[in-house]
Design an enzyme around this catalytic site. Structure first.
Site, PDB file in Angstrom:
ATOM      1  CB  THR A  89      72.011 -54.697  12.791  1.00  0.00           C
ATOM      2  OG1 THR A  89      70.975 -53.990  13.460  1.00  0.00           O
ATOM      3  CG2 THR A  89      71.867 -54.527  11.287  1.00  0.00           C
ATOM      4  CG  HIS A  91      72.014 -50.988  22.160  1.00  0.00           C
ATOM      5  ND1 HIS A  91      70.886 -50.233  21.953  1.00  0.00           N
ATOM      6  CD2 HIS A  91      72.155 -51.750  21.060  1.00  0.00           C
ATOM      7  CE1 HIS A  91      70.375 -50.535  20.776  1.00  0.00           C
ATOM      8  NE2 HIS A  91      71.131 -51.459  20.208  1.00  0.00           N
ATOM      9  CB  CYS A 143      64.810 -49.324  12.633  1.00  0.00           C
ATOM     10  SG  CYS A 143      65.347 -50.177  14.080  1.00  0.00           S
TER      11      CYS A 143
END
Ligand SMILES: *Cc1c(COP(=O)(O)O)cnc(C)c1O
Length: 397
Positions: free
Chosen positions: A74, A203, A328
């Site tokens: 992000t 991750h 999300c």
């Protein structure tokens, strides 16, 4: 304890025990700040960061000096898009992207639109792929940058980024690629794809959360970026802030493992994915795959079950962790923007489930999950039939 299987590897993955082992000393005795130049605590941390930088660079076919550590994809997307827009403002006012991008690309671009940039959002074909000719046609004389993801986080579809990178280079347009899903799972090479900027994260490849990197090209052309975080001038001035040394060490270890095991692992995981699809299709009617099956991440399956409400199915499956969309956007009841963009109706999008497979899955896990999904889909359909039947008998009265 009741058995449960985690099948949401596009949201995140468990940390590989080998990665955790590599990280642990950096929470303990090797706690130094990598920017401390005056003592061995600092040198030790800096050495570990240098090593990780080489490991990340190697997996991407990059030079270590082209790697900027961040807090994840992000942040990398924000730094790439806002940083390049700011640095190249004098060269243009136009940006191009695709409707199926992650929110972490679409939202920074929306921000830039409010700042006066013009943004073209292209629709992919029904298979989820964007034809490079459509990208070529969207490029204008004042286009500064194009951003196209490598593999999609919901449908796993892999874009033909090499053709896109080549045409961007030819037209003098910066090419950014969100490679968060592909990096470490299928080959991603910054030179083969001619990318100028690329976002990756630990991750999604069995590394820790909260650490990622932005690839910033320095060879051939030196890409300029305006820092979005001002401070101590870390990471060649592109991203200030004390480095997350244990996280970075873990990211490096995760890249080294992914590089060593990718060839075998991608085949094994694709076989498991195909097994899952074969079981579901053999036992159930009305199962359809969303997006291209051929051009897809090995560990992704996104399918719709005709007549089934996906969130009801997810609730009925507490022992199989799957998702109805991206992590999300699944908090909102809106149907997935990715599924709508490839031409699904809102009802079809709402009947879709994403399965994310990875390193720690066995055939037995897949058979268990397939069995449970088949059971619940069958039960929900029978219940719907009973309700329909009741309604029609009431009408008959
Ligand atoms: C997970 C993901 C991100 C966000 O990465 P974080 O490291 O969690 O910030 C961005 N883009 C894609 C395609 C992703 O899959």
């Amino acid at each position: 304890m009741r058995r449960s299987v985690y099948l949401d590897c596009q949201a995140t993955t468990p940390v590989d025990p080998r990665v955790l082992d590599a990280m642990l000393p950096y929470f303990g005795e090797r706690f130094g700040n990598a920017a401390s130049r005056g003592h061995r605590f600092g040198w030790e941390a800096e050495k570990a960061v240098d090593r990780a930088r080489r490991q990340v660079a190697e997996l991407a076919g990059a030079d270590p000096r082209e790697i900027v550590f961040t807090s994840g994809a992000t942040e990398s997307n924000n730094l790439a898009l806002k940083g390049a827009a700011e640095a190249y403002r004098s060269r243009g006012d136009h940006l191009v992207t695709v409707a199926t991008e992650h929110r972490a690309v679409l939202d920074p671009l929306r921000h830039l639109q409010r700042m006066g940039w013009r943004v073209t959002v292209l629709d992919p074909g029904p298979d989820g792929r964007l034809d490079p000719d459509r990208l070529a046609a969207a490029i204008e004389p004042t286009t500064a940058l194009a951003s196209v993801m490598h593999a999609n986080n919901e449908i796993g579809v892999v874009q033909p980024i090499a053709a896109m990178g080549a045409l961007c280079r030819e037209r003098g347009v910066l090419f950014h690629c969100d490679a968060a899903q592909s990096f470490g799972k299928i080959r991603f090479d910054v030179d083969a794809a001619a990318v100028d900027l690329a976002s990756v994260t630990a991750h999604k490849i069995c590394g820790p959360k909260g650490v990622g990197a932005l690839y910033v090209r320095r060879r051939e052309r030196r890409v300029e970026l305006a820092a979005q975080m001002d401070g101590g001038g870390h990471e060649a001035g592109m991203r200030s802030g004390t480095l997350n040394v244990p996280g970075i060490v873990g990211f490096g270890a995760a890249c080294a493992i992914a590089g060593d095991e990718m060839a075998e692992e991608s085949k094994r995981v694709a076989r498991l994915r195909d097994r899952l699809l074969a079981r579901l299709s053999a036992a159930l009617e009305g199962v359809a795959v969303n997006g291209s099956l051929a051009s897809r991440l090995p560990g992704n399956l996104n399918v719709r079950f005709e007549g089934i409400d996906a969130s009801t199915l997810v609730t009925a499956l507490p022992d199989v962790a799957v998702s109805t969309g991206s992590a999300c956007s699944s908090a909102t009841p809106e149907p997935s923007h990715v599924l709508l963009a490839i031409g699904l109706s809102p009802a079809e999008a709402r009947s879709s489930i994403r399965f994310g497979l990875g390193r720690f899955h066995s055939e037995d896990d897949i058979d268990f999950a397939a069995g449970r999904v088949i059971e619940e889909v069958t039960r929900l359909r029978q219940r719907a039939l009973r309700i329909e039947h009741k309604c029609s008998t009431m009408e008959d009265l």
